[in-house]
Write an enzyme that holds these catalytic residues in place. Sequence first.
Site, mmCIF file in Angstrom:
data_model
loop_
_atom_site.group_PDB
_atom_site.id
_atom_site.type_symbol
_atom_site.label_atom_id
_atom_site.label_comp_id
_atom_site.label_asym_id
_atom_site.label_seq_id
_atom_site.Cartn_x
_atom_site.Cartn_y
_atom_site.Cartn_z
ATOM 1 N N GLU A 173 52.213 -5.351 16.260
ATOM 2 C CA GLU A 173 51.347 -4.543 17.141
ATOM 3 C C GLU A 173 50.539 -3.486 16.404
ATOM 4 O O GLU A 173 50.413 -2.349 16.874
ATOM 5 C CB GLU A 173 52.184 -3.899 18.254
ATOM 6 C CG GLU A 173 52.702 -4.893 19.264
ATOM 7 C CD GLU A 173 53.367 -4.239 20.471
ATOM 8 O OE1 GLU A 173 53.497 -2.999 20.498
ATOM 9 O OE2 GLU A 173 53.772 -4.978 21.383
ATOM 10 N N GLU A 292 56.298 -11.591 22.368
ATOM 11 C CA GLU A 292 56.843 -10.569 23.261
ATOM 12 C C GLU A 292 56.266 -10.811 24.642
ATOM 13 O O GLU A 292 55.050 -10.764 24.825
ATOM 14 C CB GLU A 292 56.504 -9.137 22.804
ATOM 15 C CG GLU A 292 57.300 -8.640 21.624
ATOM 16 C CD GLU A 292 57.112 -7.143 21.373
ATOM 17 O OE1 GLU A 292 56.991 -6.387 22.366
ATOM 18 O OE2 GLU A 292 57.086 -6.742 20.208
#
Length: 507
Positions: A173, A292
């Site tokens: 991320e 995710e």
Amino acid sequence: MLRARVALNPAAVVAPVSRRTFGSFVEHMGRCVYTGIYEPDHPLADEDGFRTDVLALARELGVTMVRYPGGNFVSGYRWEDGVGPRGQRPRRRDLAWRSIETNEVGIDEFAKWAEKADVEIMYAVNLGTRGVQEALDVHEYINHPEGTALSEQRRANGAEKPYGIKVWCLGNELDGPWQTGHKTPEEYGLLAASTARALRSAEPDLELVACGSSSSSMPTFGTWESTVLEHAYDVVDYVSCHAYYEEHDGDLGSFLASAVDMDFFVNSIVATADAVGARLKSTKKINLSFDEWNVWYLSRFQNAPLPEEWKVAPRVIEDRYNVADAVVVGNLLISLLRHSDRVTAACQAQLVNVIAPIMTEPGGPAWRQTIFHPFAKTAALAKGDVLRLHIDAPTYETAKYGPAPLVDAVATHDAATGDVTLFAVNRDVANPVEFGVDLSALGAGLTVAESWTLTDDDVYASNSKDAPERVTLRPLTDVPGGAITVDGGAVTLSLPRVSWTAIRFTR
């Protein structure tokens, strides 16, 4: 009664079911590791300190691959802190979740757990505060057979053979301003490409995952992937996708249509990656690792800041899931399966305690949350090829996603056994839906082998330590509003309101 219909065609194959679709995620966050998978003082702990009740539930869940060790945690993690004698391992601050990391569990311990759970490891390297050399070092420790400083250190630590991890995430991320070491797409693209080339020099057949967008709402969504892949297209195999969903302000209708956004996410990134490939005149296709995804009540977390006191394994984002959450999770799995031609790896986040299907109490029991059930049954029944479906269904208006079909579904066909499994959701918040399923193209003789439905009169009912089976799966014919009628190759299902259903047909 509202009606929907679909015809199954065994020739309309999307792709084989990828077993990696049923991945999970273990991050050093909250109680996922400590008092989650690992609690040496627990009455059910094994000789390595792992909770055997959690191991049994992980196997029942059907998990095939686990992403480790993060997550936001990995962007400040020093992997070498977690190897060697436990008494000599340093305690560190984890800035991501404002906690103390004891480093009692590192890659050697987690690899032991993964072997017991019979899962593949997807390993994430720190590209937030570290870089190419550190990625090469941890790879040498994990995968190099012997004869080098770090491989011999692993052997001295008790792991004679390399772990043979094939899937490596190049950071986590890094598009997000919250991430330690946040980078621009240009900065990250250059670093990811350099790291990928170095790792391929060490082991050419690794499968490498470049960081994609943290959600479809990110302001850099799409442009991030385009810039990153301009640099790394030829040296990575996957681009990651992350998405979390929650019900906002009582808008159950929009929440139940969350898979509409997942479909949009996948289609957008596939188009972006293919556009980059076309510009580069490459015949290679980049796949997606949706590593995710889950229901996460993020707004609650954002409104409740992390503890001021630095603690080991604090209780953070331990969401309690209800029936509606489980129906959405089942629908997100439908979305992942129908994109199996490009989404070939996925990880529900996380496995234990932290926004998880499995919950534990320190020294106490472990139990299944509502979202456990659609995941476990989908992992067990989705076999063979995914079939492309064209569903004729009425739509309803959602505030967040516009018009959405009341019924969503996907099917799999196992040519070896002849079994067909249909997974379906009814998003209607008030009424059952009659769903006609035409099986005639699959030949005569199919009968219902098993059916499972998750629904409840109270869509907000949940499981707990004291009532661990309050919400569970039941045969479709045993739930109010549920029914199955078979007439040759024509099957009619009555899908209860706010429900997820799986039906396996066999000969």
